[in-house]
Design an enzyme around this catalytic site. Structure first.
Site, PDB file in Angstrom:
ATOM      1  N   SER A  57       0.842  -1.205   0.000  1.00 50.99           N
ATOM      2  CA  SER A  57       0.000   0.000   0.000  1.00 50.99           C
ATOM      3  C   SER A  57       0.880   1.259   0.000  1.00 50.99           C
ATOM      4  CB  SER A  57      -0.930  -0.054   1.217  1.00 50.99           C
ATOM      5  OG  SER A  57      -1.964   0.862   1.104  1.00 50.99           O
ATOM      6  N   ASP A  85      -8.549  -6.480  -4.715  1.00 49.31           N
ATOM      7  CA  ASP A  85      -8.138  -5.165  -4.211  1.00 49.31           C
ATOM      8  C   ASP A  85      -8.742  -4.094  -5.114  1.00 49.31           C
ATOM      9  OD1 ASP A  85      -4.868  -3.668  -3.332  1.00 49.31           O
ATOM     10  OD2 ASP A  85      -6.900  -2.814  -3.424  1.00 49.31           O
ATOM     11  N   HIS A  88      -7.911  -5.314  -0.346  1.00 48.07           N
ATOM     12  CA  HIS A  88      -6.611  -4.639  -0.290  1.00 48.07           C
ATOM     13  C   HIS A  88      -5.759  -5.106   0.887  1.00 48.07           C
ATOM     14  CE1 HIS A  88      -3.679  -1.415  -0.459  1.00 48.07           C
ATOM     15  NE2 HIS A  88      -3.993  -1.039   0.748  1.00 48.07           N
TER      16      HIS A  88
HETATM   17  N1  LIG Z   1      -5.125  -1.221   6.685  1.00 48.63           N
HETATM   18  C1  LIG Z   1      -3.769  -0.741   6.446  1.00 48.63           C
HETATM   19  C2  LIG Z   1      -3.459  -0.617   4.980  1.00 48.63           C
HETATM   20  C3  LIG Z   1      -4.185   0.542   4.337  1.00 48.63           C
HETATM   21  O1  LIG Z   1      -3.653   0.828   3.134  1.00 48.63           O
HETATM   22  C4  LIG Z   1      -3.573   0.579   7.144  1.00 48.63           C
HETATM   23  O2  LIG Z   1      -4.484   0.936   7.876  1.00 48.63           O
HETATM   24  O3  LIG Z   1      -2.553   1.211   6.982  1.00 48.63           O
END
Ligand SMILES: N[C@@H](CCO)C(=O)O
Ligand SMILES: CC(=O)SCCNC(=O)CCNC(=O)[C@H](O)C(C)(C)COP(=O)(O)OP(=O)(O)OC[C@H]1O[C@@H](n2cnc3c(N)ncnc32)[C@H](O)[C@@H]1OP(=O)(O)O
Length: 374
Positions: A148, A314, A347
């Protein structure tokens, strides 16, 4: 390097030149390390965390008490094998777990920065990480890896410091934030700033915290980390602790109760202003724009080897974004492998036990380690 009860930090007075042109000083980086740096200093791995992540990738979180967010990947005999590699996981600049960010004290005023903190970018986060590696005496990385926003940092590393990155694994990420990505973050920021306890960002001085706004921001964002299939499988239209609809506004449905829980537990470990800054940094991220609109030019001449990973369900960073990265890398004849992993967990699957991600990373790192002579 200092270790307080639960944080390892390093501070430097040398100003960090930000993308905005502002010099940020002093800078403190909080980080965790796992494994041992070899005598040749050639086995360092940088783990870059996501939006609300932190340095506790494989150590128990000091606030939530939960295991590290990537204990599935980091540890003895795991893909990031701590018997073989030296793992460094820093908290990003703009964060709230010890690294310089809006909750920290502005030396000019002796008060928390609040929203007088300068807007930072992914490139600034990476610049701060490069400073940390210099401090640790690590000339280059065996691997930079992250999911991410962590994947954005990996791409920034490969573009800005390509000669210091032997292998790179951007996971569940994109080379730019889409309009929909920006839109979801804007809703979250507005929820925080609309909270009467936000006080223009000066909530610490008022002894308050915009927890309601931050919780709503998290609830909205959390939906984007999952998938409709998984949500329906988990919760359907099942009622929460009741036999009939309340005909009111309690959490009738399990999914409502679940999201409220995710929001309420989030505010204990995260700072509202950090949420504004880090989502802003993600929104501003656009590697192609930094290179005349041509993403391939961000990786021109690269000798880094890449493993790009995406997930079929995702919808926040869909596979098409990873394909764009792979196409750009192919255009500059980079050494790149790509896998789209079948899962309905959305994701955040990169945070979960995904056997094919485990196998893919283990194979990629094994091959890179042999090429590196580790
Ligand atoms: N759930 C993770 C990944 C989000 O992209 C976060 O809260 O950083
Ligand atoms: C890369 C990084 O930097 S990581 C970033 C920081 N970490 C995170 O984002 C952690 C939060 N996110 C996550 O955990 C991942 O997004 C997830 C959602 C994929 C985790 O998925 P899972 O492991 O399946 O957990 P799940 O989504 O079911 O949530 C379980 C939690 O919801 C709670 N829950 C489940 N159903 C309900 C319900 N009906 N009502 C209330 N709470 C509920 C569980 O009790 C559990 O609570 P706890 O975790 O506080 O003990």
């Amino acid at each position: 390097m200092e270790r307080s009860s639960d944080k390892v930090t390093f501070s430097v007075e040398t100003p960090l030149k930000l993308s905005s042109g502002i010099d940020l000083a002093p800078v403190t980086m909080a980080y965790e390390t796992y494994g041992t740096l070899n005598a040749e200093r050639t086995n360092a791995v940088l783990v870059c965390h996501a939006l609300t992540g932190d340095q506790y990738a494989a150590s128990r979180h000091p606030i939530t008490g939960k295991p590290g967010w990537w204990e599935t990947i980091i540890g003895p005999g795991k893909p990031l094998d701590t018997d073989r590699y030296f793992i460094i996981c820093p908290n990003v600049i703009g964060g709230c777990m010890g690294t310089t960010g809006p909750r920290e004290t502005d030396p000019a005023t002796g008060k928390p920065w609040g929203i007088r903190f300068p807007v930072i970018t992914i490139a600034d986060m990476v610049r701060g990480q490069a400073m940390l590696l210099d401090h640790l005496g690590i000339p280059d990385l065996f691997c930079a890896i992250g999911g991410s926003m962590g994947g954005m940092q990996v791409l920034q590393w490969a573009s800005d410091y390509g000669d210091r990155v032997f292998a790179a694994a951007p996971i569940a990420t994109a080379a730019r934030h889409s309009a929909q990505n920006i839109a979801f973050h804007e809703v979250g920021r507005q929820a925080i700033m609309a909270d009467p306890d936000w006080h223009g960002g000066e909530y610490l001085a008022h002894g308050t915290s915009p927890q309601k706004g931050l919780a709503v921001a998290r609830m909205t964002a959390h939906i984007t980390y999952l998938s409709e299939v998984a949500l329906h499988r988990k919760f359907g239209r099942n009622l929460q602790d009741r036999e009939a609809l309340s005909f009111g506004f309690d959490a009738d449905f399990q999914v409502e109760s679940y999201l409220r829980h995710q929001g309420i537990t989030f505010v204990d470990r995260f700072d509202a202003n950090s949420y504004l800054y880090i989502t802003r940094a993600m929104d501003y991220f656009d590697l192609a724009a930094d290179h005349g609109g041509v993403l391939a030019d961000a990786f021109k001449g690269t000798e880094t080897r890449f493993c790009v990973i995406s997930f079929t369900s995702d919808w926040l960073f869909p596979t098409v974004e990873s394909r764009r990265i792979v196409q750009a890398l192919n255009a500059v004849a980079a050494d790149v492998s790509f896998v789209e992993i079948e899962t309905d967990r959305g994701h955040d699957a990169f945070l979960l036990d995904e056997p094919e991600m485990f196998r893919t990373l283990r194979g990629f790192l094994q091959s890179a380690a042999e090429a590196r002579g580790l």
